[in-house]
Write an enzyme that holds these catalytic residues in place. Sequence first.
Site, PDB file in Angstrom:
ATOM      1  N   ASP A   1      84.148  19.395  40.875  1.00  0.00           N
ATOM      2  CA  ASP A   1      83.883  18.090  41.354  1.00  0.00           C
ATOM      3  C   ASP A   1      85.895  17.976  41.942  1.00  0.00           C
ATOM      4  OD1 ASP A   1      84.838  15.262  42.334  1.00  0.00           O
ATOM      5  OD2 ASP A   1      83.472  14.365  41.049  1.00  0.00           O
TER       6      ASP A   1
ATOM      7  N   HIS B   1      79.553  11.696  47.749  1.00  0.00           N
ATOM      8  CA  HIS B   1      80.045  13.034  46.869  1.00  0.00           C
ATOM      9  C   HIS B   1      79.527  14.300  47.250  1.00  0.00           C
ATOM     10  CE1 HIS B   1      83.956  13.854  45.930  1.00  0.00           C
ATOM     11  NE2 HIS B   1      83.121  14.627  44.576  1.00  0.00           N
TER      12      HIS B   1
ATOM     13  N   GLN C   1      91.229  17.697  45.233  1.00  0.00           N
ATOM     14  CA  GLN C   1      90.595  16.918  46.662  1.00  0.00           C
ATOM     15  C   GLN C   1      91.768  16.741  47.119  1.00  0.00           C
ATOM     16  OE1 GLN C   1      87.180  15.479  47.728  1.00  0.00           O
ATOM     17  NE2 GLN C   1      87.646  14.059  49.020  1.00  0.00           N
TER      18      GLN C   1
ATOM     19  N   CYS D   1      85.655  16.293  50.390  1.00  0.00           N
ATOM     20  CA  CYS D   1      84.653  16.878  49.481  1.00  0.00           C
ATOM     21  C   CYS D   1      83.228  17.764  49.557  1.00  0.00           C
ATOM     22  CB  CYS D   1      84.269  16.113  48.575  1.00  0.00           C
ATOM     23  SG  CYS D   1      83.088  14.365  49.387  1.00  0.00           S
TER      24      CYS D   1
END
Length: 201
Positions: free
Chosen positions: A155, A140, A63, A69
């Site tokens: 992630d 997030h 990201q 996100c």
Amino acid sequence: MVKRWFPLEANPDVMNQFMWGLGVPEGVGFCDVYGLDDDMLAKSPWCPSRSSPSSCSTRSTKQTVGNACGTIGIIHAIGNAVSEIKLVDGSYFHRFYKQTADMDPIQRAAFLEEDQEMEDAHSVAAAGGDTEAKDGVIEHYVCFTCVDGELYELDGGKPQPIHHDRASPDSLLQDAARVIKTRIVEYSESLNFIVMALSKI
């Protein structure tokens, strides 16, 4: 200057309309998981999708756009179940996963930064929630997936997938719940944990 989008609301309706418009069939969608104990997990409409052996290494994305996100989480979830999902031919996601198949996470991030079609779709989705779209949020999104019998956390803020433990497609929800429970204890001052599952609906 870092590009920033407005954040997506953690709302299955918003996220489903977003991904359906990009080529995910309407028989697949996100649903809320209302609790992490065994009884509540058993009530979730979870239908496992099996990831291909290489999907974790080829379907992660870094990201680099602020507040993106939610979109990165969707890209991770769909990308790691794409062997079980018949994307609409010629749709955005059908093209995206083919165009970025040989890219590493950083290259895929650069591709997204310049992708006006995704930016426009994200903007529409961000404006479609029940809460006012605003910058500066601290929440997030992450995605859990099972690859080759192992549980990974994807992630966009991390350089690579995070390996947690053994897992299976059939118990992915329960396997991920154990990690999420630990995370909730770690961040016990926060009340903003929301869990959703991608499933056949």
